[in-house]
Design a protein around this motif. Structure first.
Motif, PDB file in Angstrom:
ATOM      1  N   LEU A  15       0.834  -1.199   0.000  1.00 32.30           N
ATOM      2  CA  LEU A  15       0.000   0.000   0.000  1.00 32.30           C
ATOM      3  C   LEU A  15       0.868   1.247   0.000  1.00 32.30           C
ATOM      4  N   SER A  16       0.525   2.170  -0.879  1.00 31.04           N
ATOM      5  CA  SER A  16       1.158   3.478  -0.908  1.00 31.04           C
ATOM      6  C   SER A  16       0.063   4.484  -1.232  1.00 31.04           C
ATOM      7  N   ALA A  17      -0.052   5.542  -0.419  1.00 30.35           N
ATOM      8  CA  ALA A  17      -1.107   6.533  -0.625  1.00 30.35           C
ATOM      9  C   ALA A  17      -0.552   7.930  -0.405  1.00 30.35           C
ATOM     10  N   THR A  18      -1.050   8.875  -1.189  1.00 27.29           N
ATOM     11  CA  THR A  18      -0.644  10.271  -1.069  1.00 27.29           C
ATOM     12  C   THR A  18      -1.883  11.141  -0.949  1.00 27.29           C
ATOM     13  N   LEU A  19      -1.840  12.075  -0.023  1.00 26.92           N
ATOM     14  CA  LEU A  19      -2.919  13.039   0.156  1.00 26.92           C
ATOM     15  C   LEU A  19      -2.302  14.423   0.052  1.00 26.92           C
ATOM     16  N   SER A  20      -2.871  15.264  -0.797  1.00 22.80           N
ATOM     17  CA  SER A  20      -2.360  16.625  -0.999  1.00 22.80           C
ATOM     18  C   SER A  20      -3.512  17.606  -0.942  1.00 22.80           C
ATOM     19  N   GLY A  21      -3.214  18.810  -0.531  1.00 18.42           N
ATOM     20  CA  GLY A  21      -4.225  19.851  -0.531  1.00 18.42           C
ATOM     21  C   GLY A  21      -3.588  21.220  -0.608  1.00 18.42           C
ATOM     22  N   GLU A  22      -4.309  22.126  -1.245  1.00 18.74           N
ATOM     23  CA  GLU A  22      -3.847  23.514  -1.322  1.00 18.74           C
ATOM     24  C   GLU A  22      -5.056  24.411  -1.128  1.00 18.74           C
ATOM     25  N   PHE A  34      -1.399  31.414   0.020  1.00 15.85           N
ATOM     26  CA  PHE A  34      -1.727  30.004  -0.148  1.00 15.85           C
ATOM     27  C   PHE A  34      -1.010  29.168   0.899  1.00 15.85           C
ATOM     28  N   VAL A  35      -1.615  28.053   1.218  1.00 23.16           N
ATOM     29  CA  VAL A  35      -1.002  27.039   2.072  1.00 23.16           C
ATOM     30  C   VAL A  35      -1.187  25.703   1.375  1.00 23.16           C
ATOM     31  N   ARG A  36      -0.205  24.829   1.533  1.00 21.93           N
ATOM     32  CA  ARG A  36      -0.230  23.543   0.849  1.00 21.93           C
ATOM     33  C   ARG A  36       0.387  22.482   1.751  1.00 21.93           C
ATOM     34  N   PHE A  37      -0.147  21.253   1.640  1.00 19.94           N
ATOM     35  CA  PHE A  37       0.462  20.124   2.326  1.00 19.94           C
ATOM     36  C   PHE A  37       0.489  18.924   1.392  1.00 19.94           C
ATOM     37  N   ASP A  38       1.450  18.056   1.589  1.00 20.00           N
ATOM     38  CA  ASP A  38       1.552  16.778   0.882  1.00 20.00           C
ATOM     39  C   ASP A  38       1.945  15.734   1.912  1.00 20.00           C
ATOM     40  N   PHE A  39       1.169  14.668   1.989  1.00 20.98           N
ATOM     41  CA  PHE A  39       1.432  13.594   2.944  1.00 20.98           C
ATOM     42  C   PHE A  39       1.463  12.277   2.180  1.00 20.98           C
ATOM     43  N   THR A  40       2.514  11.494   2.380  1.00 22.47           N
ATOM     44  CA  THR A  40       2.637  10.188   1.738  1.00 22.47           C
ATOM     45  C   THR A  40       2.822   9.121   2.806  1.00 22.47           C
ATOM     46  N   HIS A  41       2.020   8.077   2.703  1.00 23.13           N
ATOM     47  CA  HIS A  41       2.140   6.922   3.600  1.00 23.13           C
ATOM     48  C   HIS A  41       2.475   5.703   2.751  1.00 23.13           C
ATOM     49  N   SER A  43       3.116   1.496   3.361  1.00 23.26           N
ATOM     50  CA  SER A  43       3.120   0.399   4.329  1.00 23.26           C
ATOM     51  C   SER A  43       4.417  -0.393   4.218  1.00 23.26           C
ATOM     52  N   ALA A  44       4.673  -1.224   5.215  1.00 19.32           N
ATOM     53  CA  ALA A  44       5.889  -2.044   5.218  1.00 19.32           C
ATOM     54  C   ALA A  44       5.847  -3.046   4.068  1.00 19.32           C
ATOM     55  N   GLY A  45       6.998  -3.266   3.465  1.00 23.34           N
ATOM     56  CA  GLY A  45       7.090  -4.225   2.374  1.00 23.34           C
ATOM     57  C   GLY A  45       7.413  -5.617   2.883  1.00 23.34           C
ATOM     58  N   PRO A  46       7.287  -6.600   2.013  1.00 24.23           N
ATOM     59  CA  PRO A  46       7.584  -7.972   2.429  1.00 24.23           C
ATOM     60  C   PRO A  46       9.081  -8.175   2.649  1.00 24.23           C
ATOM     61  N   GLY A  47       9.421  -9.070   3.546  1.00 25.81           N
ATOM     62  CA  GLY A  47      10.821  -9.403   3.778  1.00 25.81           C
ATOM     63  C   GLY A  47      11.316 -10.405   2.746  1.00 25.81           C
ATOM     64  N   GLN A  48      12.568 -10.756   2.837  1.00 26.13           N
ATOM     65  CA  GLN A  48      13.156 -11.736   1.926  1.00 26.13           C
ATOM     66  C   GLN A  48      12.798 -13.153   2.385  1.00 26.13           C
ATOM     67  N   ASP A  49      12.787 -14.058   1.449  1.00 25.33           N
ATOM     68  CA  ASP A  49      12.559 -15.472   1.762  1.00 25.33           C
ATOM     69  C   ASP A  49      13.924 -16.139   1.891  1.00 25.33           C
ATOM     70  N   ALA A  50      14.226 -16.655   3.065  1.00 24.46           N
ATOM     71  CA  ALA A  50      15.536 -17.270   3.329  1.00 24.46           C
ATOM     72  C   ALA A  50      15.774 -18.530   2.511  1.00 24.46           C
ATOM     73  N   GLN A  51      14.735 -19.065   1.892  1.00 23.35           N
ATOM     74  CA  GLN A  51      14.868 -20.295   1.102  1.00 23.35           C
ATOM     75  C   GLN A  51      15.253 -20.028  -0.349  1.00 23.35           C
ATOM     76  N   THR A  52      15.229 -18.769  -0.779  1.00 26.27           N
ATOM     77  CA  THR A  52      15.451 -18.470  -2.191  1.00 26.27           C
ATOM     78  C   THR A  52      16.855 -17.943  -2.464  1.00 26.27           C
ATOM     79  N   PHE A  53      17.267 -18.077  -3.724  1.00 30.05           N
ATOM     80  CA  PHE A  53      18.565 -17.606  -4.181  1.00 30.05           C
ATOM     81  C   PHE A  53      18.634 -16.085  -4.016  1.00 30.05           C
ATOM     82  N   GLY A  54      19.744 -15.583  -3.562  1.00 32.47           N
ATOM     83  CA  GLY A  54      19.934 -14.144  -3.409  1.00 32.47           C
ATOM     84  C   GLY A  54      19.575 -13.636  -2.025  1.00 32.47           C
ATOM     85  N   TYR A  55      19.131 -14.526  -1.137  1.00 36.22           N
ATOM     86  CA  TYR A  55      18.793 -14.098   0.221  1.00 36.22           C
ATOM     87  C   TYR A  55      20.041 -13.550   0.903  1.00 36.22           C
ATOM     88  N   ASP A  56      19.872 -12.430   1.586  1.00 40.25           N
ATOM     89  CA  ASP A  56      20.983 -11.800   2.312  1.00 40.25           C
ATOM     90  C   ASP A  56      20.445 -11.348   3.666  1.00 40.25           C
TER      91      ASP A  56
END
Length: 125
Positions: A15-22, A34-41, A43-56
């Motif tokens: 999830l990624s969301a942006t709310l802006s207003g002026e 004028f007044v303006r705001f920008d807010f971006t949220h 969410s946390a992304g998935p971690g790596q899978d220790a069973q797959t190639f390239g895991y660090d």
């Protein structure tokens, strides 16, 4: 070597969301405030899978982040002058981590710039 395991996710947050207003405040004689705001949220992304190639184990999953910017100013004819603040909440999440070079035990972390306050002026010809 397993490249992708059952149930693995593509990189990036679900999830990624942006709310802006002026808000413009008309004033007399060709001036506007004028007044303006920008807010971006993000969410946390998935971690790596220790069973797959390239895991660090040194690398991290994407964290949950919030980023807020504020701006207030005045427009006078072709001149625009404003004050701004970036990263208002002064968050410093660990956005990314990289090895300095392949096989290196040295790591580089990336984060938001700290709270930044400034002044901008612009003239349109």
């Amino acid at each position: 070597a397993i490249l992708v395991a059952n149930g693995d996710h593509l990189g990036g947050p679900p999830l990624s969301a942006t709310l802006s207003g002026e808000y413009d405040i008309p004033m007399a004689s060709a001036k506007d405030l004028f007044v303006r705001f920008d807010f971006t949220h993000t969410s946390a992304g998935p971690g790596q899978d220790a069973q797959t190639f390239g895991y660090d184990p040194d690398l991290l999953a994407d964290p949950r982040t919030n980023y807020l910017t504020l701006r207030a100013g005045v427009r006078i004819h072709k001149l625009n002058v404003s004050v701004f603040a970036n990263n208002v909440t002064d968050e410093h999440p660990n956005l990314a981590r990289y090895h300095l070079f392949y096989g290196s035990p040295l790591l580089t972390d990336v984060s938001f710039r700290p709270l930044t306050i400034g002044l901008t002026s612009e003239y349109r010809f």
